[in-house]
Structure formats: C-alpha cells, structure tokens
Scaffold this motif. Structure first.
Motif, mmCIF file in Angstrom:
data_model
loop_
_atom_site.group_PDB
_atom_site.id
_atom_site.type_symbol
_atom_site.label_atom_id
_atom_site.label_comp_id
_atom_site.label_asym_id
_atom_site.label_seq_id
_atom_site.Cartn_x
_atom_site.Cartn_y
_atom_site.Cartn_z
ATOM 1 N N ARG A 245 -23.572 42.697 6.191
ATOM 2 C CA ARG A 245 -23.271 41.541 7.033
ATOM 3 C C ARG A 245 -24.465 41.054 7.850
ATOM 4 O O ARG A 245 -24.436 39.932 8.355
ATOM 5 C CB ARG A 245 -22.114 41.877 7.991
ATOM 6 C CG ARG A 245 -20.816 42.222 7.299
ATOM 7 C CD ARG A 245 -19.831 42.843 8.286
ATOM 8 N NE ARG A 245 -19.531 41.931 9.366
ATOM 9 C CZ ARG A 245 -18.470 41.130 9.383
ATOM 10 N NH1 ARG A 245 -17.637 41.099 8.360
ATOM 11 N NH2 ARG A 245 -18.241 40.335 10.412
ATOM 12 N N SER A 246 -25.488 41.878 8.022
ATOM 13 C CA SER A 246 -26.629 41.458 8.845
ATOM 14 C C SER A 246 -27.604 40.632 8.017
ATOM 15 O O SER A 246 -27.448 40.466 6.806
ATOM 16 C CB SER A 246 -27.341 42.674 9.434
ATOM 17 O OG SER A 246 -28.102 43.329 8.443
ATOM 18 N N ARG A 247 -28.646 40.136 8.668
ATOM 19 C CA ARG A 247 -29.678 39.376 7.951
ATOM 20 C C ARG A 247 -30.540 40.297 7.105
ATOM 21 O O ARG A 247 -31.371 39.830 6.324
ATOM 22 C CB ARG A 247 -30.537 38.619 8.943
ATOM 23 C CG ARG A 247 -31.138 39.474 10.037
ATOM 24 C CD ARG A 247 -31.974 38.667 10.998
ATOM 25 N NE ARG A 247 -32.453 39.484 12.103
ATOM 26 C CZ ARG A 247 -33.435 39.117 12.921
ATOM 27 N NH1 ARG A 247 -34.035 37.962 12.731
ATOM 28 N NH2 ARG A 247 -33.803 39.908 13.910
ATOM 29 N N HIS A 248 -30.381 41.621 7.280
ATOM 30 C CA HIS A 248 -31.122 42.605 6.481
ATOM 31 C C HIS A 248 -30.229 43.128 5.361
ATOM 32 O O HIS A 248 -30.143 44.336 5.114
ATOM 33 C CB HIS A 248 -31.602 43.759 7.355
ATOM 34 C CG HIS A 248 -32.324 43.315 8.589
ATOM 35 N ND1 HIS A 248 -33.621 42.850 8.578
ATOM 36 C CD2 HIS A 248 -31.916 43.235 9.886
ATOM 37 C CE1 HIS A 248 -33.998 42.511 9.800
ATOM 38 N NE2 HIS A 248 -32.973 42.733 10.612
ATOM 39 N N LYS A 249 -29.529 42.232 4.691
ATOM 40 C CA LYS A 249 -28.603 42.635 3.638
ATOM 41 C C LYS A 249 -29.344 43.368 2.525
ATOM 42 O O LYS A 249 -30.472 43.052 2.194
ATOM 43 C CB LYS A 249 -27.889 41.404 3.073
ATOM 44 C CG LYS A 249 -26.941 40.733 4.054
ATOM 45 C CD LYS A 249 -26.261 39.530 3.422
ATOM 46 C CE LYS A 249 -25.306 38.876 4.408
ATOM 47 N NZ LYS A 249 -24.645 37.686 3.833
ATOM 48 N N GLY A 250 -28.645 44.351 1.965
ATOM 49 C CA GLY A 250 -29.242 45.121 0.885
ATOM 50 C C GLY A 250 -29.986 46.344 1.341
ATOM 51 O O GLY A 250 -30.550 47.073 0.514
ATOM 52 N N ILE A 251 -30.023 46.586 2.651
ATOM 53 C CA ILE A 251 -30.705 47.775 3.148
ATOM 54 C C ILE A 251 -30.019 49.027 2.611
ATOM 55 O O ILE A 251 -28.789 49.094 2.531
ATOM 56 C CB ILE A 251 -30.728 47.774 4.690
ATOM 57 C CG1 ILE A 251 -31.593 48.921 5.209
ATOM 58 C CG2 ILE A 251 -29.327 47.863 5.264
ATOM 59 C CD1 ILE A 251 -31.788 48.888 6.722
ATOM 60 N N ASP A 252 -30.804 50.005 2.152
ATOM 61 C CA ASP A 252 -30.198 51.224 1.612
ATOM 62 C C ASP A 252 -30.130 52.302 2.680
ATOM 63 O O ASP A 252 -30.592 52.126 3.811
ATOM 64 C CB ASP A 252 -30.994 51.716 0.391
ATOM 65 C CG ASP A 252 -32.457 51.971 0.707
ATOM 66 O OD1 ASP A 252 -32.803 52.085 1.909
ATOM 67 O OD2 ASP A 252 -33.269 52.043 -0.224
ATOM 68 N N TRP A 253 -29.527 53.418 2.304
ATOM 69 C CA TRP A 253 -29.302 54.484 3.267
ATOM 70 C C TRP A 253 -30.607 55.052 3.807
ATOM 71 O O TRP A 253 -30.713 55.384 4.986
ATOM 72 C CB TRP A 253 -28.469 55.594 2.635
ATOM 73 C CG TRP A 253 -28.102 56.695 3.588
ATOM 74 C CD1 TRP A 253 -28.668 57.932 3.655
ATOM 75 C CD2 TRP A 253 -27.102 56.654 4.602
ATOM 76 N NE1 TRP A 253 -28.077 58.678 4.643
ATOM 77 C CE2 TRP A 253 -27.109 57.911 5.250
ATOM 78 C CE3 TRP A 253 -26.201 55.697 5.030
ATOM 79 C CZ2 TRP A 253 -26.250 58.222 6.299
ATOM 80 C CZ3 TRP A 253 -25.335 56.005 6.068
ATOM 81 C CH2 TRP A 253 -25.379 57.253 6.694
#
Length: 260
Positions: free
Chosen positions: A243-251
């Motif tokens: 949901r944030s502007r950093h979509k796709g961030i992994d663990w």
C-alpha cells in the motif's frame, strides 16, 4: 420590562421606539405621549434614563430585518458559524493527526478516535454513565483504564514500545500523551521512508494492543506480548509492501531498517 412606571403612563401601549423619535437636522427630538404627566421624582429619574438610552438611536425608513453580524455581508452561513466556533481556539493548542497513507483505514480511524478519547476504555465508559464496575486497566490492574494509561503508561504498553524501539533501531519511545506518541516519528533522525514506516508501525501497534485488550475482556484470551509484536511486524510488512509508495519491497528490504 425596564420602566414599568413609564409604561403604565404611556397612552399607546403598542407604540415602538420610532413613534417617539423625530429626526431633526441637529439630532433627535423625543416626543412622548403620556396619559397624565407626573412630577414624581421616580418618574423623572426613569424618564431621564429612558431618554439617555434612545437619544442616539438612528431610525431609518427601511423595514426591520435580521442581520448575521459575523458575516460582513450580513447573511447567515455554516462557514461563518464554524469561524465563530474556532475563532477563540489558539492554533497551537489544536492537534491535527496526520493519517498514514499505507496502513488500513480502520487503523487510522482507531488512532484518530484514540487521540480524541472516543474509544470505550473503562474511564470513558464511566464518563458516559455506563456502569461496569471499577474502571481498572484489564492488562495490569494498577490504575484506571484511560487512553493515556492503556497506550502509554501500562506495563504491557511499556514493554511493547521498548521492543518496537529496539526492533526499529530508534531511541526508546517515551510519550506523555497520545499526541506525543502519534507524532514521535517526526523527531527521529532517519530517512523519510523510515519515518513513514515508523509512523505506521506505531499506529498498527496501538491497533494491535487494543484488539488484544478486547480479546482479553470479551473472550478471556490471555495477553501475550510476543503475539502482539508478531502481528505488528506481519501486518506492517504486508501493508507497507502493498500500500505504500515503496510497493514491492521484500522481507529483506523491510528488515534493513528494522532489527529482526
């Protein structure tokens, strides 16, 4: 109401102020119409007081009408009412919560209501005349369950904030009010992305603590701090990555600015 003795001597009981004032170039002339003038000192004193009240009245030929004085145009509006209500409120005393864009709406709404004291804590229910016994905190039982106590001063809350501080690699979270708690992310020295993440984590932690409290009160489910922290970390990652502007961030990236 003010001069009953003069009213009793008035020949026309339905007269208005304009009937007794004659506009003259140099001022107003008061034209009385007494049924039987009196020289009584009380009458004279009341007449002098009445004359002083109406001497400066300016009478026009226009019909009487209502005017809403807060509006320069004289018209009533909801906007002008709001302006009157907030005119005496100092801006520095007003707290405007900044909603976190990446957490679920229910989390933002909970924090917003929490800051206003609108959630059903023991103290709030007592103030709302809902009688449920002593308003003690169900988590620690050491003090009344107010919003500030439950989310800041309670022993369970203190452990949670210490754990989150260590997890996020930020100074220990200390707050004296809900306003301090909700705005603490602004004070940390970090990148904007980390501040954005910490803001949401704090809101999610409040939401998770409130859910755990309700599970204890209504379902008698034991409070486990490790379970609360696990939900904060999991919900925080899922929401931030989607949901944030950093979509796709992994663990791994999520863990890079927090200490797992």
């Amino acid at each position: 109401m003010m001069f009953p003795e003069l009213f009793s001597l008035e020949s026309n009981k339905r007269c208005v102020v304009a009937d007794r004032i004659i506009n003259h170039g140099s001022g107003n002339i008061l034209c009385w119409n007494w049924r039987s003038p009196s020289s009584d000192p009380g009458f004279v004193s009341s007449l002098q007081q009445l004359s002083s009240l109406v001497a400066e009245v300016q009478v026009s030929d226009a019909e009487d009408r209502w005017i809403w004085s807060p509006d320069p145009a004289g018209s009533f509006s909801v906007k002008s009412v709001k302006w009157c209500l907030f005119a005496d409120v100092a801006p520095e005393n007003r707290f405007i919560m900044e909603w976190c864009k990446w957490v679920p709406a229910k989390v933002n709404i909970h924090s917003w209501r929490m800051e206003m004291g609108k959630i059903a804590t023991g103290v709030a229910l007592k103030n709302w005349n809902v009688q449920l016994g002593e308003p003690l905190c169900p988590l620690c039982g050491s003090d009344d369950e107010s919003v500030d106590h439950l989310f800041i001063a309670c022993q369970v809350a203190s452990v949670i904030w210490n754990s989150i501080s260590s997890w996020c690699k930020i100074p220990n979270i200390f707050a004296f009010s809900i306003k301090d708690l909700l705005g603490i992310y602004k004070e940390i020295r970090a990148s904007e992305s980390k501040k954005e993440a910490v803001q949401g984590i704090i809101l999610i932690a409040c939401w998770s603590l409130w859910r755990a409290r309700n599970n204890l009160v209504f379902s008698n489910i034991e409070i486990r701090i490790d379970r609360i922290l696990s939900k904060v970390k999991a919900l925080g990652f899922l929401s931030f990555s989607s949901r944030s502007r950093h979509k796709g961030i992994d663990w791994a990236a999520w863990s890079s600015f927090v200490n797992m």
